[in-house]
Design a protein around this motif. Sequence first.
Motif, short mmCIF file in Angstrom:
data_model
loop_
_atom_site.label_atom_id
_atom_site.label_comp_id
_atom_site.label_asym_id
_atom_site.label_seq_id
_atom_site.Cartn_x
_atom_site.Cartn_y
_atom_site.Cartn_z
N ALA A 73 0.81 -1.22 0.00
CA ALA A 73 0.00 0.00 0.00
C ALA A 73 0.85 1.27 0.00
N ALA A 74 2.16 1.14 -0.04
CA ALA A 74 3.04 2.32 0.00
C ALA A 74 2.81 3.20 -1.22
N THR A 75 2.99 4.52 -1.02
CA THR A 75 2.86 5.48 -2.12
C THR A 75 4.12 6.34 -2.17
N PHE A 76 4.39 6.85 -3.35
CA PHE A 76 5.55 7.71 -3.56
C PHE A 76 5.11 8.90 -4.39
N THR A 77 5.26 10.10 -3.83
CA THR A 77 4.86 11.33 -4.51
C THR A 77 6.09 12.19 -4.74
N LEU A 78 6.24 12.67 -5.98
CA LEU A 78 7.38 13.50 -6.36
C LEU A 78 6.88 14.87 -6.80
N PHE A 79 7.48 15.92 -6.27
CA PHE A 79 7.17 17.29 -6.65
C PHE A 79 8.41 17.91 -7.31
N GLY A 80 8.25 18.47 -8.51
CA GLY A 80 9.38 19.15 -9.14
C GLY A 80 9.21 19.28 -10.63
N TYR A 81 9.98 20.20 -11.21
CA TYR A 81 9.93 20.41 -12.65
C TYR A 81 11.08 19.66 -13.31
#
Length: 350
Positions: free
Chosen positions: A202-210
Amino acid sequence: MQRYYTPTGKNVLEEYYAPDTQGNPLLSRVILKNYHGEGDRFFQNSDDLFVFFLKELSKQAEGTTTFISDRPGTGVKPLLALDDASRKYVYIPINHAVNPNDPVHADLDGFLQPAFEHFKHFDGFITATVQQVEHLSVRYPTANIFAMPAATTLPLSKEADDQVTPDQRKRHSLLYVGRIAQDKRIDQLLRMFSLVKDRVPAATFTLFGYGDPKYLEDMQKLITELNLEHNVTLNDYTPGIESEYDHYQVLVNMAFADGGPVAMAEAMMHGLPVVSYRFNYGPAEYIDEGVNGYLIDSGQSLAMAEKIVDLFNDDKLLADFSKAAYTSAHTRWTRRKVWNRWQRNLKTSF
């Protein structure tokens, strides 16, 4: 050509372009229209206009003006051309060496090289970490170089009740904040997270960036290949990123090098433990190994995945790490402490 107007419709600036050898527009002349009623002023390029702008700021201010440029590619050349009595500093937000594994002898980054070739022209150079100061001071022992945290926060006593604990966040959530680029090893991050997902479905990975559109497309394809479409989210650059930190449990970084990643400090301010590769500069100064995060040798993605799984599967361990990250950040980088360091270093420079 293009024109710039004031909100009332007055034409104040014109830029003229000529085709380069490949037919693309190349800036050839800039005209500042009737500046202060004294007629037009002409400039060959934007650097010349920037120098004029800085000189005008310096003249108009009372006392001695201090300029601090944190964009070497934009600010170094104009500051080098500024020959008045203003004080000039270069903040170094990047790794200074072309080869990050040889910070003392490798060639300098192209944007920084002109500044250090004429380091006596500047009143000082500022980095985010003490380690980078030490490396640069070996190369330039007579230059004024000092470290200054890139982020600040309130002291622990004033924010003790504001901490968001891990159980108030999205469970088993991993976060990355920074450029989506090859030197940040995003592909390795995704493959490492695939190992985490195998152990914590159930793990999630969120990436923020251009990032470059082509690289972003490649990473999206890799996400599909790894069957991570329902677990990984690629978000664009987000101006209000500060409010996002409270939604996630762990921050991760696998970069080749950096100048002291601001996101790492910001995440700790919000109580996120950090799991990062060792690299110059930042991780070793921000992370207390086994207390508020983990330092992983470069290339050891399996070891990184295991540490993240340990945190996800042990609520008490995660809570302890989160509290330690929060406490260390709100102790080291308080506004008063950082302000006092600015005052001390700038006064010494003067």
